[in-house]
Design an enzyme around this catalytic site. Structure first.
Site, mmCIF file in Angstrom:
data_model
loop_
_atom_site.group_PDB
_atom_site.id
_atom_site.type_symbol
_atom_site.label_atom_id
_atom_site.label_comp_id
_atom_site.label_asym_id
_atom_site.label_seq_id
_atom_site.Cartn_x
_atom_site.Cartn_y
_atom_site.Cartn_z
ATOM 1 N N GLU A 1 29.730 24.211 44.199
ATOM 2 C CA GLU A 1 30.264 24.437 45.543
ATOM 3 C C GLU A 1 31.613 25.148 45.473
ATOM 4 O O GLU A 1 32.510 24.724 44.743
ATOM 5 C CB GLU A 1 30.400 23.073 46.229
ATOM 6 C CG GLU A 1 30.815 23.115 47.692
ATOM 7 C CD GLU A 1 30.860 21.700 48.292
ATOM 8 O OE1 GLU A 1 30.267 20.764 47.694
ATOM 9 O OE2 GLU A 1 31.512 21.531 49.334
ATOM 10 N N GLY B 1 31.270 16.640 54.430
ATOM 11 C CA GLY B 1 32.065 15.578 55.031
ATOM 12 C C GLY B 1 33.543 15.901 54.944
ATOM 13 O O GLY B 1 33.966 16.672 54.069
ATOM 14 N N SER C 1 30.804 11.942 47.314
ATOM 15 C CA SER C 1 31.706 12.891 46.679
ATOM 16 C C SER C 1 32.726 12.093 45.875
ATOM 17 O O SER C 1 33.421 11.235 46.414
ATOM 18 C CB SER C 1 32.400 13.709 47.771
ATOM 19 O OG SER C 1 33.373 14.547 47.216
ATOM 20 N N LYS D 1 28.311 13.989 43.732
ATOM 21 C CA LYS D 1 29.062 15.254 43.670
ATOM 22 C C LYS D 1 30.379 14.983 42.972
ATOM 23 O O LYS D 1 31.114 14.076 43.360
ATOM 24 C CB LYS D 1 29.285 15.772 45.099
ATOM 25 C CG LYS D 1 30.399 16.793 45.263
ATOM 26 C CD LYS D 1 30.299 17.485 46.609
ATOM 27 C CE LYS D 1 31.648 17.645 47.279
ATOM 28 N NZ LYS D 1 31.537 18.314 48.599
ATOM 29 N N ASP E 1 31.245 26.547 50.913
ATOM 30 C CA ASP E 1 31.761 25.563 51.866
ATOM 31 C C ASP E 1 32.865 26.264 52.667
ATOM 32 O O ASP E 1 32.616 26.817 53.747
ATOM 33 C CB ASP E 1 32.279 24.336 51.087
ATOM 34 C CG ASP E 1 33.065 23.340 51.944
ATOM 35 O OD1 ASP E 1 33.207 23.565 53.147
ATOM 36 O OD2 ASP E 1 33.559 22.320 51.395
ATOM 37 N N LYS F 1 34.056 16.325 41.974
ATOM 38 C CA LYS F 1 35.095 17.322 42.220
ATOM 39 C C LYS F 1 35.535 17.868 40.866
ATOM 40 O O LYS F 1 35.731 17.077 39.919
ATOM 41 C CB LYS F 1 36.275 16.665 42.934
ATOM 42 C CG LYS F 1 35.968 16.266 44.377
ATOM 43 C CD LYS F 1 35.807 17.491 45.239
ATOM 44 C CE LYS F 1 35.737 17.125 46.722
ATOM 45 N NZ LYS F 1 35.613 18.334 47.555
ATOM 46 N N LYS G 1 29.689 22.139 57.597
ATOM 47 C CA LYS G 1 30.645 21.181 58.173
ATOM 48 C C LYS G 1 30.926 21.636 59.598
ATOM 49 O O LYS G 1 31.514 22.700 59.806
ATOM 50 C CB LYS G 1 31.953 21.184 57.382
ATOM 51 C CG LYS G 1 31.885 20.489 56.040
ATOM 52 C CD LYS G 1 33.244 20.510 55.382
ATOM 53 C CE LYS G 1 33.164 19.936 53.969
ATOM 54 N NZ LYS G 1 34.345 20.334 53.176
ATOM 55 N N ASP H 1 31.981 20.435 42.956
ATOM 56 C CA ASP H 1 32.717 21.128 44.028
ATOM 57 C C ASP H 1 34.115 21.481 43.528
ATOM 58 O O ASP H 1 34.898 20.604 43.168
ATOM 59 C CB ASP H 1 32.822 20.206 45.256
ATOM 60 C CG ASP H 1 33.491 20.891 46.448
ATOM 61 O OD1 ASP H 1 33.852 22.089 46.342
ATOM 62 O OD2 ASP H 1 33.655 20.218 47.494
#
Ligand code: SMG
Ligand code: MG
Length: 354
Positions: free
Chosen positions: A200, A277, A121, A147, A225, A149, A249, A175
């Site tokens: 996400e 995570g 990430s 991934k 998520d 952000k 998660k 995400d």
């Protein structure tokens, strides 16, 4: 624990991780749990001092006399919410139970793989060149999925730049950590051009219907998520068409046993899952790797090597080989804190007899 570099998401920047560990001491063994709360309630309503309080005030007294990890969940069921606090107690008791019986987390949960693929990430950065350097570095290390952000102002152009530099073969996803609203639907649809695995959590945690509406406008699969807090919310989100992939998660859903239930119901519905995570130390990482070895985890998770975040981990470090991490095979988590490292990092200890 200081992070190797700042980690910026749409809700804030982290430069260190303040970790609450729980050690369960039973008549037979000791077990470890890692609480995934942040110090502030900015990812979820929970926060670390709140988790400590609810555990001391309600949860720990309530689990007196339970026989195993399943019993922890049952004893805490009538308390609302506080799933991260519940999860860490269950995890520590499960670890103790499994260590006493000589079984690994992966075996207990139903893992089927010896290694799991590593995704990474990548936080929001000050500039696109800086991000491209970071992504290039992770790809060189062997990470099999990136991934990014995102947030308003750091999304379509950034994804385009990553695609232009690294090509269409890189497994890529984004995400938003709830940073958008339905009014951004058209803008988010511009991401469809980049063949992303998923978007996400674009909208607010509670906006399940909004995600279902968004999924009709945006072609890229929506993956929830923050919204998925239990097997029940997972089932509802799938049924409503709000999510076609799920980030599991364990802390967010109240523990590894509930995480497995979500895995099972998602598999039954044909919904792929992957392991999220929370910038865990080796303790939480070990358990996440075990979970990620279940058959329904068909997408690489935010399961990275220890050195993604930490120069020194509190367990022997998880080292990536060929883009994969080995699933621990020893009893329980298969790893424990290195006493000297733990001692050096420890800021406070409290012993609570049950
Ligand atoms: O542990 O690799 C990791 C972090 C993965 O991006 C990550 N987690 O929303 O999925 C998420 C974020 C939450 C991070 S808050 C610490
Ligand atoms: Mg997320």
């Amino acid at each position: 624990m200081p992070l190797v570099s700042p980690f910026r998401t749409s809700f804030g920047t982290q430069t260190e991780r303040d970790i609450l560990l729980v050690k369960a001491v039973t008549g037979h063994a000791e077990g470890w749990g890692e609480c995934v709360t942040l110090p502030d309630p900015i990812y979820s309503p929970e926060y670390t001092e709140g988790a400590v309080d609810v555990m001391k005030r309600f949860f720990i007294p309530a689990i007196a006399g339970v026989r195993d990890a399943n019993g922890v969940g049952e004893a805490l069921q009538h308390f609302k919410g506080h799933r991260m606090a519940k999860a860490v107690l269950e995890m520590a008791v499960l670890d103790a139970e499994l260590r006493a019986e000589g079984r690994s987390f992966a075996r207990e949960l139903g893992g089927v793989h010896e290694t799991v693929p590593c995704g990474v990430s990548v936080g929001i950065m000050d500039s696109v060149p800086q991000l491209l350097d970071a992504v290039g570095g992770y790809l060189d290390q062997g990470y099999v999925r990136i991934k990014l952000k995102i947030e308003p102002g750091w999304d379509v152009d950034v994804v385009r730049a990553v695609r232009e530099r690294f090509g269409d073969d890189v497994l890529l996803q984004v995400d938003a950590n709830t940073a958008y609203t339905l009014r951004d639907a058209r803008h988010l649809a511009a991401l469809d051009a980049f063949d992303l695995l998923l978007i996400e959590q674009p909208l607010e945690e509670e906006d399940i219907v909004g995600h279902a509406d968004l999924a009709k406008i945006v072609q890229t699969p929506i993956c929830l998520d923050e919204s998925i807090t239990s097997a029940q919310t997972a089932a509802a989100a799938i049924r409503l068409g709000a999510t076609s992939i799920i980030n599991i998660k364990p802390g967010r859903v109240g523990g590894y046993l509930e995480a497995r239930r979500i895995h099972d119901l998602a598999a039954a519905a044909g919904v792929p899952v992957w392991c999220g995570g929370m910038v865990e130390s080796g303790i939480g990482r070990a358990a996440n790797i075990a979970l990620a070895s279940l058959p329904g985890f068909t997408l690489p998770g935010d399961v990275s090597a220890s050195d993604r975040f930490y120069r020194t981990d509190i367990t022997p470090p998880f080292v990536m080989e060929d883009g994969h991490l080995p699933v621990p095979t020893g009893p329980g988590l298969g790893v424990a804190p290195i006493p000297e490292v733990l001692e050096e990092l420890t800021t406070a200890v409290e012993w609570l007899p049950v």
